[in-house]
Each structure stands twice: as structure tokens, then as C-alpha cells.
Write a protein that holds these residues in place. Structure first.
Motif, PDB file in Angstrom:
ATOM      1  N   TYR A  27     -18.495  -4.011  45.362  1.00 25.53           N
ATOM      2  CA  TYR A  27     -19.138  -4.210  45.408  1.00 25.53           C
ATOM      3  C   TYR A  27     -20.434  -3.370  45.055  1.00 25.53           C
ATOM      4  O   TYR A  27     -21.700  -3.832  44.711  1.00 25.53           O
ATOM      5  N   SER A  28     -20.616  -1.850  44.936  1.00 22.49           N
ATOM      6  CA  SER A  28     -21.679  -1.264  44.332  1.00 22.49           C
ATOM      7  C   SER A  28     -21.730  -1.755  42.835  1.00 22.49           C
ATOM      8  O   SER A  28     -23.317  -2.411  42.247  1.00 22.49           O
ATOM      9  N   LEU A  29     -20.754  -1.897  42.283  1.00 20.72           N
ATOM     10  CA  LEU A  29     -20.503  -2.166  40.744  1.00 20.72           C
ATOM     11  C   LEU A  29     -21.293  -3.670  40.672  1.00 20.72           C
ATOM     12  O   LEU A  29     -22.518  -3.932  39.994  1.00 20.72           O
ATOM     13  N   ASN A  30     -21.268  -4.346  41.492  1.00 16.62           N
ATOM     14  CA  ASN A  30     -21.320  -5.633  41.375  1.00 16.62           C
ATOM     15  C   ASN A  30     -23.815  -5.733  41.591  1.00 16.62           C
ATOM     16  O   ASN A  30     -24.552  -6.758  40.650  1.00 16.62           O
ATOM     17  N   ALA A  31     -23.538  -4.748  42.812  1.00 10.81           N
ATOM     18  CA  ALA A  31     -25.236  -4.740  43.107  1.00 10.81           C
ATOM     19  C   ALA A  31     -26.190  -3.919  41.669  1.00 10.81           C
ATOM     20  O   ALA A  31     -26.883  -4.220  41.404  1.00 10.81           O
ATOM     21  N   VAL A  32     -24.812  -2.916  41.570  1.00 15.33           N
ATOM     22  CA  VAL A  32     -25.807  -2.674  39.801  1.00 15.33           C
ATOM     23  C   VAL A  32     -25.679  -3.192  38.996  1.00 15.33           C
ATOM     24  O   VAL A  32     -26.871  -3.453  38.068  1.00 15.33           O
ATOM     25  N   ASP A  33     -24.723  -3.909  38.204  1.00 16.10           N
ATOM     26  CA  ASP A  33     -24.679  -5.380  37.625  1.00 16.10           C
ATOM     27  C   ASP A  33     -25.782  -6.513  37.998  1.00 16.10           C
ATOM     28  O   ASP A  33     -27.015  -6.405  36.818  1.00 16.10           O
ATOM     29  N   LYS A  34     -26.191  -6.577  39.301  1.00 15.29           N
ATOM     30  CA  LYS A  34     -27.027  -7.917  39.047  1.00 15.29           C
ATOM     31  C   LYS A  34     -28.662  -7.127  39.165  1.00 15.29           C
ATOM     32  O   LYS A  34     -29.362  -7.714  38.237  1.00 15.29           O
ATOM     33  N   GLN A  35     -28.866  -5.956  38.933  1.00 12.50           N
ATOM     34  CA  GLN A  35     -30.539  -5.475  38.880  1.00 12.50           C
ATOM     35  C   GLN A  35     -30.390  -4.974  37.614  1.00 12.50           C
ATOM     36  O   GLN A  35     -31.024  -5.099  36.817  1.00 12.50           O
ATOM     37  N   GLN A  37     -28.822  -6.702  35.139  1.00 12.42           N
ATOM     38  CA  GLN A  37     -29.324  -8.278  34.745  1.00 12.42           C
ATOM     39  C   GLN A  37     -30.668  -8.624  34.750  1.00 12.42           C
ATOM     40  O   GLN A  37     -31.280  -9.122  33.728  1.00 12.42           O
ATOM     41  N   LYS A  38     -31.055  -7.461  36.130  1.00  9.00           N
ATOM     42  CA  LYS A  38     -32.930  -8.216  36.650  1.00  9.00           C
ATOM     43  C   LYS A  38     -33.680  -7.738  35.378  1.00  9.00           C
ATOM     44  O   LYS A  38     -34.330  -7.675  35.187  1.00  9.00           O
ATOM     45  N   VAL A  39     -33.020  -6.118  35.454  1.00 10.17           N
ATOM     46  CA  VAL A  39     -34.354  -5.498  34.267  1.00 10.17           C
ATOM     47  C   VAL A  39     -34.051  -5.982  32.208  1.00 10.17           C
ATOM     48  O   VAL A  39     -35.805  -5.865  32.780  1.00 10.17           O
ATOM     49  N   ALA A  40     -32.594  -6.438  32.799  1.00 12.39           N
ATOM     50  CA  ALA A  40     -32.662  -6.556  31.360  1.00 12.39           C
ATOM     51  C   ALA A  40     -33.887  -8.030  30.942  1.00 12.39           C
ATOM     52  O   ALA A  40     -34.502  -8.549  30.384  1.00 12.39           O
ATOM     53  N   ALA A  41     -33.267  -9.544  31.868  1.00  9.21           N
ATOM     54  CA  ALA A  41     -34.342 -10.353  31.998  1.00  9.21           C
ATOM     55  C   ALA A  41     -35.561  -9.872  31.859  1.00  9.21           C
ATOM     56  O   ALA A  41     -36.777 -10.387  31.437  1.00  9.21           O
ATOM     57  N   MET A  43     -37.225  -7.186  31.101  1.00  7.94           N
ATOM     58  CA  MET A  43     -37.572  -6.354  29.512  1.00  7.94           C
ATOM     59  C   MET A  43     -37.772  -7.680  28.704  1.00  7.94           C
ATOM     60  O   MET A  43     -38.944  -7.331  27.255  1.00  7.94           O
ATOM     61  N   GLU A  44     -36.601  -8.882  28.260  1.00  3.57           N
ATOM     62  CA  GLU A  44     -37.394  -9.989  27.956  1.00  3.57           C
ATOM     63  C   GLU A  44     -38.284 -11.021  27.982  1.00  3.57           C
ATOM     64  O   GLU A  44     -39.248 -11.026  26.795  1.00  3.57           O
ATOM     65  N   ARG A  45     -38.862 -10.766  29.405  1.00  3.16           N
ATOM     66  CA  ARG A  45     -39.512 -11.484  29.998  1.00  3.16           C
ATOM     67  C   ARG A  45     -41.259 -10.713  29.164  1.00  3.16           C
ATOM     68  O   ARG A  45     -41.846 -11.117  28.832  1.00  3.16           O
ATOM     69  N   THR A  46     -41.323  -9.241  29.350  1.00  2.00           N
ATOM     70  CA  THR A  46     -42.593  -8.389  28.686  1.00  2.00           C
ATOM     71  C   THR A  46     -41.935  -7.880  27.172  1.00  2.00           C
ATOM     72  O   THR A  46     -43.401  -8.067  26.444  1.00  2.00           O
ATOM     73  N   GLN A  47     -41.422  -8.811  26.760  1.00  2.00           N
ATOM     74  CA  GLN A  47     -41.662  -9.071  25.142  1.00  2.00           C
ATOM     75  C   GLN A  47     -41.170  -7.229  24.552  1.00  2.00           C
ATOM     76  O   GLN A  47     -42.106  -6.986  23.600  1.00  2.00           O
ATOM     77  N   MET A  48     -40.521  -6.763  24.906  1.00  2.00           N
ATOM     78  CA  MET A  48     -40.121  -5.283  24.595  1.00  2.00           C
ATOM     79  C   MET A  48     -39.941  -4.975  23.582  1.00  2.00           C
ATOM     80  O   MET A  48     -40.562  -4.319  22.644  1.00  2.00           O
ATOM     81  N   ALA A  49     -38.963  -5.747  23.318  1.00  2.00           N
ATOM     82  CA  ALA A  49     -38.134  -5.288  21.970  1.00  2.00           C
ATOM     83  C   ALA A  49     -39.876  -5.701  20.088  1.00  2.00           C
ATOM     84  O   ALA A  49     -39.795  -5.037  19.243  1.00  2.00           O
ATOM     85  N   GLU A  50     -40.400  -7.001  20.998  1.00  2.00           N
ATOM     86  CA  GLU A  50     -41.566  -7.322  19.807  1.00  2.00           C
ATOM     87  C   GLU A  50     -42.113  -5.853  19.794  1.00  2.00           C
ATOM     88  O   GLU A  50     -43.188  -6.001  18.515  1.00  2.00           O
ATOM     89  N   TYR A  51     -42.488  -5.167  20.416  1.00  2.00           N
ATOM     90  CA  TYR A  51     -43.788  -4.520  20.978  1.00  2.00           C
ATOM     91  C   TYR A  51     -43.510  -3.034  20.657  1.00  2.00           C
ATOM     92  O   TYR A  51     -44.174  -2.407  19.197  1.00  2.00           O
TER      93      TYR A  51
END
Length: 122
Positions: A27-35, A37-41, A43-51
Motif C-alpha cells: 500500500y505504501s509503495l503504491n502511494a509512493v509510486d503514485k506520488q 508519477q505525479k511529480v514526474a508529470a 516536471m514534464e509539464r513545466t519543461q524542466m529538462a528544456e530549462y
């Protein structure tokens, strides 16, 4: 019987505890995985890699800032020109109305502005 019951209860509890711990861990690993994935999304939305790539190329960063600054300066100059022309047009209309106090003030102001635009000293 109490001892035997407590021993049996303890014996049945030991195999259940790892399963309960395993379920809680999943349960806790699933919660960490969801969190994560949210952080990765995010970061992708803010175009951190391009910056970060832009920060690693200072010449490209300087060029972009130069071009944006030039465009901003030209925009401000054009905007002020349109604004000033509109104000002068309105002032001329007010001066043509020959209003007692405002007309003289506006006429003087228009003469000063026109003299400055022609390069003459007032």
C-alpha cells in the motif's frame, strides 16, 4: 488451556503479521509510486529538462534574452507612440472647441509638443 490457547494464538499470529506487513508495504509503495508519477508529470509539464538544457548553453540563453529584450523595447516604443498620438489627437480636438480655460492650456501644450517634435526649442 490458557497457555495452549495463547500459544496457538501466538502461532497463528506470526504467519499473519508478515502478510499484514506485506500488504501495508504494498500500500505504501503504491502511494509512493503514485506520488512519484505525479511529480514526474509535473516536471514534464513545466519543461524542466528544456530549462536545464538552456542553462547549460549560456550563449543560447544570452541570445534569447537579447532577442526578447529587443522585441520588448520595440513593443514599448510602438505602444507609446500610438498612445501619444491618440492623446495629441484628443488634445487638438479639445483645443478646437475653444473652451475658456482648457482651450488655452491645451493649445499651449499642443504647441510645445509640436515644437519638440520638429526639434525647435520652445
Amino acid at each position: 488451556m490458557d497457555e495452549r490457547g495463547s500459544k496457538e494464538h501466538g502461532a497463528t499470529r506470526q504467519p499473519e503479521e508478515p502478510q499484514e506487513n506485506l500488504a501495508a508495504l504494498r500500500y505504501s509503495l503504491n502511494a509512493v509510486d503514485k506520488q512519484l508519477q505525479k511529480v514526474a508529470a509535473d516536471m514534464e509539464r513545466t519543461q524542466m529538462a528544456e530549462y536545464v538544457a538552456l542553462l547549460n548553453r549560456p550563449i543560447k540563453l544570452i541570445w534569447r534574452n537579447f532577442v526578447s529584450g529587443t522585441a520588448r523595447g520595440v513593443g514599448i516604443a510602438l505602444g507609446f507612440t500610438v498612445f501619444a498620438a491618440t492623446i495629441l489627437y484628443v488634445l487638438r480636438l479639445l483645443g478646437a472647441l475653444n473652451l475658456p480655460i482648457i482651450g488655452d492650456y491645451v493649445a499651449d501644450l499642443v504647441r510645445v509638443v509640436q515644437a519638440q517634435l520638429e526639434g525647435k526649442a520652445y
